[in-house]
Write a protein that holds these residues in place. Structure first.
Motif, PDB file in Angstrom:
ATOM      1  N   ILE A  57       0.833  -1.199   0.000  1.00 28.48           N
ATOM      2  CA  ILE A  57       0.000   0.000   0.000  1.00 28.48           C
ATOM      3  C   ILE A  57       0.871   1.254   0.000  1.00 28.48           C
ATOM      4  O   ILE A  57       0.569   2.251  -0.661  1.00 28.48           O
ATOM      5  N   GLY A  58       1.996   1.180   0.716  1.00 27.88           N
ATOM      6  CA  GLY A  58       2.889   2.333   0.753  1.00 27.88           C
ATOM      7  C   GLY A  58       3.503   2.659  -0.591  1.00 27.88           C
ATOM      8  O   GLY A  58       3.790   3.821  -0.893  1.00 27.88           O
ATOM      9  N   ASP A  59       3.720   1.610  -1.419  1.00 27.81           N
ATOM     10  CA  ASP A  59       4.268   1.846  -2.758  1.00 27.81           C
ATOM     11  C   ASP A  59       3.252   2.500  -3.681  1.00 27.81           C
ATOM     12  O   ASP A  59       3.606   3.272  -4.574  1.00 27.81           O
ATOM     13  N   ILE A  60       1.991   2.156  -3.490  1.00 27.16           N
ATOM     14  CA  ILE A  60       0.944   2.618  -4.408  1.00 27.16           C
ATOM     15  C   ILE A  60       0.411   3.990  -4.038  1.00 27.16           C
ATOM     16  O   ILE A  60       0.204   4.844  -4.897  1.00 27.16           O
ATOM     17  N   PHE A  61       0.191   4.218  -2.753  1.00 24.89           N
ATOM     18  CA  PHE A  61      -0.392   5.481  -2.309  1.00 24.89           C
ATOM     19  C   PHE A  61       0.587   6.205  -1.379  1.00 24.89           C
ATOM     20  O   PHE A  61       0.659   5.908  -0.190  1.00 24.89           O
ATOM     21  N   LEU A 105     -11.861   9.067  -8.215  1.00 19.47           N
ATOM     22  CA  LEU A 105     -11.052  10.213  -8.628  1.00 19.47           C
ATOM     23  C   LEU A 105      -9.834  10.368  -7.721  1.00 19.47           C
ATOM     24  O   LEU A 105      -8.715  10.608  -8.204  1.00 19.47           O
ATOM     25  N   PHE A 106     -10.026  10.189  -6.432  1.00 24.42           N
ATOM     26  CA  PHE A 106      -8.924  10.311  -5.486  1.00 24.42           C
ATOM     27  C   PHE A 106      -7.863   9.238  -5.738  1.00 24.42           C
ATOM     28  O   PHE A 106      -6.655   9.515  -5.741  1.00 24.42           O
ATOM     29  N   ILE A 107      -8.315   7.994  -5.965  1.00 27.01           N
ATOM     30  CA  ILE A 107      -7.375   6.894  -6.207  1.00 27.01           C
ATOM     31  C   ILE A 107      -6.558   7.147  -7.462  1.00 27.01           C
ATOM     32  O   ILE A 107      -5.343   6.942  -7.483  1.00 27.01           O
ATOM     33  N   ILE A 108      -7.207   7.614  -8.523  1.00 24.95           N
ATOM     34  CA  ILE A 108      -6.507   7.872  -9.792  1.00 24.95           C
ATOM     35  C   ILE A 108      -5.500   9.011  -9.632  1.00 24.95           C
ATOM     36  O   ILE A 108      -4.424   8.994 -10.226  1.00 24.95           O
ATOM     37  N   ILE A 109      -5.832  10.000  -8.836  1.00 26.57           N
ATOM     38  CA  ILE A 109      -4.922  11.136  -8.635  1.00 26.57           C
ATOM     39  C   ILE A 109      -3.688  10.725  -7.828  1.00 26.57           C
ATOM     40  O   ILE A 109      -2.557  11.098  -8.164  1.00 26.57           O
TER      41      ILE A 109
END
Length: 349
Positions: free
Chosen positions: A153-157, A212-216
């Motif tokens: 999760i840390g790598d992605i977000f 939208l938040f995830i894509i940003i």
């Protein structure tokens, strides 16, 4: 005008599927390594967790079951039960069309998955069936937690992603941002979805904002590998085409072919056809029965039977490893599905 309505309806279904797939993928990554560690226990634990993985909407749970099976971590009965519980991408559509009934259906499939997993493991010794042995399969290795191929999760977000993602802004992220913002505007103005402010419109707006938040904020690798290459390219366009086609078929059948009377007079054949179509290792054909149920054309027993037998494209990875095991699993599911679905049909469900 009916074509426009059907198009909008299919678009709404497709968006819901996209958001739910994205959230399921996120949860899958958030729990990396833990599920496989838990599932290695005794047979009843295998049956329960394999059925639970199958019950999760989409293909990820089924792919995980296949990966565990070909690595020798779960039994033949467990993979049978997992596929019984699996409804593929159609699960998202059912949640969008009739959420209460869909959850009840998933619960029943989960329970029957456990029951018939145990029955299957009791039968196979008498049939001389030998479960497949562990393999080293590149596709399955990528699915199995703990192989070192998964992101955290840390790598992605990461907060720094918010700056890096817009320096410069790549085309894929730009396109998705435009599409989600456009969809959000259409929902807010009532052009798509409910024409009045109600819980459905609020739900779709919240889902749009979450997407939208995830894509940003997500990393470029996650955006391109998980969202674009997997969810959108492999699933979403196909879901839209099948949703649109199924809605069009039902509408055309009701208007031109007296579909209601035909189905009513041949309901037993419809149940059998639904079960046989469930053999197809693909998400899509089952949507015809989902839409017919949503329109009140078929009873729950028919929807249950085709859901019981079909497993979306969750079987595809296993087909590449063992055709024999894949066929046997489908035969078991077809026989069990027709038996239970037939009982439900006789009882009037």
């Amino acid at each position: 005008m009916q074509i426009i309505y059907i198009f909008k309806h299919a678009l709404m279904i497709t968006f819901f599927v996209f958001v739910m797939m994205l959230l399921v993928d996120f949860i899958e990554i958030a729990s990396k390594g833990r599920m496989s560690g838990i599932i290695k226990g005794g047979p009843w634990r295998q049956y329960t967790l394999a059925s639970f993985l199958g019950s999760t909407p989409g293909c990820l749970g089924a792919f995980m079951n296949v990966s565990l099976y070909v690595h020798g971590l779960i039994s033949f009965g467990a993979i049978v039960g997992g596929m019984i519980a699996t409804s593929g991408d159609e699960a998202f559509v059912m949640l969008a069309q009739f959420p209460g009934t869909a959850l009840a259906l998933f619960g029943l499939l989960f329970v029957f998955g456990i029951v018939f997993a145990r029955i299957s493991d009791g039968i196979i010794p008498h049939l001389g069936i030998t479960p497949c042995e562990s393999c080293i399969d590149a596709h399955c290795e990528e699915c199995l937690p703990g192989t070192g191929n998964q992101e955290s999760i840390g790598d992605i977000f990461r907060p720094v992603n918010l700056i890096e993602n817009f320096q410069p802004l790549d085309f894929t992220r730009f396109l998705l941002l435009v599409l989600i913002v456009s969809f959000l505007v259409l929902i807010t103005t009532g052009t798509l979805g409910p024409s009045t402010w109600d819980w459905k419109r609020i739900t779709f707006i919240c889902l749009s904002m979450c997407t939208l938040f995830i894509i940003i904020i997500c990393s470029k690798h996650y955006l391109e590998s998980h969202i674009w290459d997997h969810i959108i390219k492999k699933h979403l366009f196909r879901v839209f085409l099948w949703s649109f086609g199924a809605l069009l078929f039902v509408h055309w059948g009701l208007a031109s072919w007296n579909l209601d009377s035909f189905i009513h007079d041949h309901m037993l054949w419809v149940l059998l056809i639904g079960a046989l179509m469930g053999i197809i290792p693909e998400s899509g054909p089952h949507l015809i029965f989902v839409m017919m149920y949503a329109q009140g054309l078929i009873p729950f027993s028919v929807l249950f039977t085709t859901s019981f037998v079909q497993d979306g494209h969750g079987m595809l990875p296993l087909l590449s490893y063992s055709l024999k095991d894949s066929v046997l699993i489908k035969v078991f599911n077809l026989v069990f599905g027709l038996a239970v679905g037939g009982i439900f049909f006789v009882l009037g469900f």
